[in-house]
Motif scaffolding. Structure first.
Motif, mmCIF file in Angstrom:
data_model
loop_
_atom_site.group_PDB
_atom_site.id
_atom_site.type_symbol
_atom_site.label_atom_id
_atom_site.label_comp_id
_atom_site.label_asym_id
_atom_site.label_seq_id
_atom_site.Cartn_x
_atom_site.Cartn_y
_atom_site.Cartn_z
ATOM 1 N N GLY A 246 -18.459 2.646 21.669
ATOM 2 C CA GLY A 246 -18.377 1.991 20.365
ATOM 3 C C GLY A 246 -19.106 0.663 20.376
ATOM 4 O O GLY A 246 -18.741 -0.245 21.130
ATOM 5 N N ALA A 247 -20.148 0.539 19.541
ATOM 6 C CA ALA A 247 -20.957 -0.684 19.503
ATOM 7 C C ALA A 247 -20.824 -1.387 18.161
ATOM 8 O O ALA A 247 -21.798 -1.883 17.604
ATOM 9 N N GLY A 248 -19.589 -1.407 17.627
ATOM 10 C CA GLY A 248 -19.280 -2.265 16.488
ATOM 11 C C GLY A 248 -18.830 -3.620 16.988
ATOM 12 O O GLY A 248 -19.015 -3.971 18.166
ATOM 13 N N ILE A 249 -18.188 -4.381 16.124
ATOM 14 C CA ILE A 249 -17.807 -5.739 16.499
ATOM 15 C C ILE A 249 -16.844 -5.740 17.685
ATOM 16 O O ILE A 249 -16.954 -6.582 18.591
ATOM 17 N N SER A 250 -15.897 -4.789 17.740
ATOM 18 C CA SER A 250 -14.929 -4.772 18.850
ATOM 19 C C SER A 250 -15.605 -4.439 20.169
ATOM 20 O O SER A 250 -15.328 -5.072 21.203
ATOM 21 N N GLY A 251 -16.500 -3.459 20.154
ATOM 22 C CA GLY A 251 -17.187 -3.090 21.384
ATOM 23 C C GLY A 251 -18.147 -4.165 21.857
ATOM 24 O O GLY A 251 -18.212 -4.474 23.062
ATOM 25 N N LEU A 252 -18.898 -4.754 20.930
ATOM 26 C CA LEU A 252 -19.877 -5.779 21.309
ATOM 27 C C LEU A 252 -19.200 -7.036 21.840
ATOM 28 O O LEU A 252 -19.642 -7.620 22.837
ATOM 29 N N LEU A 253 -18.121 -7.469 21.175
ATOM 30 C CA LEU A 253 -17.416 -8.651 21.661
ATOM 31 C C LEU A 253 -16.717 -8.381 22.995
ATOM 32 O O LEU A 253 -16.656 -9.264 23.857
ATOM 33 N N SER A 254 -16.202 -7.158 23.170
ATOM 34 C CA SER A 254 -15.618 -6.791 24.467
ATOM 35 C C SER A 254 -16.674 -6.846 25.555
ATOM 36 O O SER A 254 -16.439 -7.376 26.656
ATOM 37 N N ALA A 255 -17.856 -6.319 25.263
ATOM 38 C CA ALA A 255 -18.959 -6.371 26.226
ATOM 39 C C ALA A 255 -19.329 -7.811 26.553
ATOM 40 O O ALA A 255 -19.552 -8.169 27.724
#
Length: 372
Positions: free
Chosen positions: A7-16
């Motif tokens: 998942g590369a939405g806001i949750s995935g990107l911020l987690s990354a």
């Protein structure tokens, strides 16, 4: 440590972002291009709408939104050249039934960012001269801001793509988990390839129920469509955000004004609905009649990850030692996003947590019924 984030939405990107800054190596998978879906489509208010209407667990995370986005913008902007455009406009709320609870909320819940004052008509006109004359009073939250979420997502994506410890796999839907005892050994993409990692993070928003059968859990996350209409006015024309009856106006610095939003249960359909558009326009012109003289430049609909109370699931999957969740944020994915990702990183790395994680623990999810 190598972590696969689905998942590369806001949750995935911020987690990354949180994890790569701690030295982890990251692979990010998405079924489409990164930074699309609900993360791109939302309004970008850095606070829940009417925070007193939400569980405390939502506000416990959302209170960090503005300072944390400001800090990330300061770090990333010199590298990406992209400003998040955090716009400190304040918010006017016209729902008189909410005045009493709203004016006392900040003190009662120790959230200084939610400090409010009650304005009379004269004061209201000084803050925003375009408000309909029928509104004689308003609650004014002077410290609330919005972020231009497409620019935020562009900056996050650009920063992560140039990072030597991050790989993106776009248009690469993950279909199957290879599970052995208490671990996922590999994830399999639609093209049949296997991808291995030490830990797996599920940040799949409205699509998260897809994992229910493989994880043996009931995952009560459903897509909820939200629609927005975009106007173009002169720069700085609308000086504040406005809200009434759950409809809002959000001004950007360059004069774009977002008008929304709706809630429709139509599965994964993102087609804008003409009647919904008319409802949004009616509500927004009721607040700011002059907006009708400006052109509509775009409209769209996105899919929120609707969860039962709006409290996301953040933490380790109960039966698997290397699988983690960060989804189910409903209407507040952007404003809970930074603290959610920080909490996830702290749980994964055994660090002290920013909030008590109990309210978000996936242990509350029920096992799938055998009869089902």
């Amino acid at each position: 440590m190598h972590i696969a984030i689905i998942g590369a939405g806001i949750s995935g990107l911020l987690s990354a972002l949180e994890l790569v800054e701690q030295g982890c190596s990251i692979s990010i998978f998405d079924q489409q291009q990164a930074a699309q879906a609900a993360s791109w489509a939302g309004g970008g208010i850095l606070s829940p709408m009417y925070p007193w209407r939400y569980p405390q667990a939502v506000n416990d995370l959302a209170q960090f939104a503005k300072p944390q986005y400001q800090a990330w913008n300061e770090k990333l902007k010199p590298i990406t050249g992209i400003d998040f455009e955090i716009h400190e406009t304040g918010m006017l709320i016209f729902d008189e039934d909410d005045f009493e609870i709203g004016i006392n909320y900040a003190e009662r819940h120790h959230e200084p960012m939610q400090q409010a004052e009650c304005l009379n008509r004269e004061q209201l006109e000084q803050i925003n001269p375009h408000i309909h004359p029928k509104f004689k009073q308003a609650l004014y939250f002077s410290q609330l801001a919005n972020v231009r979420n497409p620019r935020l997502l562009q900056s996050l994506t650009q920063y992560l793509k140039q990072h030597p410890r991050v790989r993106f796999f776009e248009h690469c839907p993950i279909q199957q988990f290879q599970i052995t005892e208490d671990r996922i050994q590999a994830i399999q993409s639609a093209d049949g390839r296997l991808h291995r990692a030490d830990h797996i993070v599920l940040a799949t928003g409205a699509w998260s129920q897809h994992w229910a059968a493989q994880l043996g859990l009931e995952i009560p996350v459903q897509p909820v469509q939200g629609q927005i209409v975009l106007f173009k006015t002169p720069a700085q024309w609308l000086p504040s955000m406005c809200m009434n009856k759950v409809m809002y106006l959000i001004p950007r610095q360059d004069g774009h004004v977002l008008c929304g939003s709706s809630m429709r249960h139509v599965g994964f359909d993102t087609t804008p609905n003409p009647q919904t558009q008319q409802d949004i326009l009616t509500a927004c012109f009721e607040m700011v009649p002059e907006l009708a003289q400006f052109p509509i430049v775009k409209q769209w609909a996105g899919l929120r990850p609707g969860s039962p109370t709006g409290v996301p699931y953040i933490g380790k999957v109960p039966s698997l030692n290397n699988v983690w969740m960060n989804f189910g944020h409903f209407r507040n994915g952007l404003c809970m996003g930074t603290a959610s990702a920080q909490l996830l990183r702290q749980l994964m790395l055994g660090q002290e947590t920013i909030v008590d994680p109990a309210a978000y623990d996936p242990k509350q999810l029920q096992p799938t019924s055998i009869c089902a």
